[in-house]
Enzyme design. Structure first.
Site, PDB file in Angstrom:
ATOM      1  N   CYS A 170       2.407   0.964   1.144  1.00  0.00           N
ATOM      2  CA  CYS A 170       1.325   1.771   1.742  1.00  0.00           C
ATOM      3  C   CYS A 170       0.057   0.936   1.881  1.00  0.00           C
ATOM      4  O   CYS A 170      -0.598   0.957   2.929  1.00  0.00           O
ATOM      5  CB  CYS A 170       1.015   2.993   0.875  1.00  0.00           C
TER       6      CYS A 170
ATOM      7  N   CYS B 158       1.198   2.699  -4.177  1.00  0.00           N
ATOM      8  CA  CYS B 158       2.318   2.256  -3.341  1.00  0.00           C
ATOM      9  C   CYS B 158       1.980   0.942  -2.643  1.00  0.00           C
ATOM     10  O   CYS B 158       1.107   0.892  -1.778  1.00  0.00           O
ATOM     11  CB  CYS B 158       2.621   3.358  -2.324  1.00  0.00           C
TER      12      CYS B 158
END
Length: 143
Positions: A71, A68
């Site tokens: 993230c 991600c």
């Protein structure tokens, strides 16, 4: 003097420490490592449950995954925010790829999602990458 239970991020031992506004030093009674270490710790289901049951501080959990992009871009901000709360909050990271049970348990539908826990209950959460200043403000409102 009032005390609070704190789980050592190094050995998992439970320590009862006096409640203060700030701490110059604090060592684990089990492994002698510093309890002032603010680096977020990676947890699995077992260590998460131990924290929830034994640590009386605010727990800030970052649900993330290695693939991600948002993230990964928020990770330095999360670490920076953690440095502002030694012994006030425990910052943890939960890799939803490796700990799918925890992601499912809390209904994580998008990442990054950050959840604040107090006394083994969810008190607030947000989804999406935020800068350190906003993460700090999020934590402060729950201390």
């Amino acid at each position: 003097m009032s005390k609070i239970n704190v789980v050592c991020p190094h050995c998992g031992g439970v320590n009862a420490i006096p409640i203060k506004d700030s701490y110059a030093k604090a060592a684990c009674g089990h492994c002698k490592a510093s309890l002032l270490d603010t680096k977020p710790i990676s947890v699995d289901t077992s260590s998460f449950d131990r924290l929830m049951l034994n640590d009386e501080r605010l727990i800030i959990a970052d649900f993330w995954a290695p693939w991600c992009g948002p993230c990964r871009s928020m990770a330095p901000s999360f670490e920076e925010a953690a440095r502002h709360f030694p012994l006030k909050a425990q910052f943890i990271k939960i890799n939803t790829e490796e700990q799918q049970h925890l992601g499912g348990r809390f209904g994580i539908r998008s990442i990054p999602t950050v959840i604040a826990f107090k006394n083994n209950r969810i008190v607030d959460q947000f989804s999406g990458a935020l800068p350190a200043s906003q993460i700090i403000a999020f934590v402060k409102k729950h201390l």
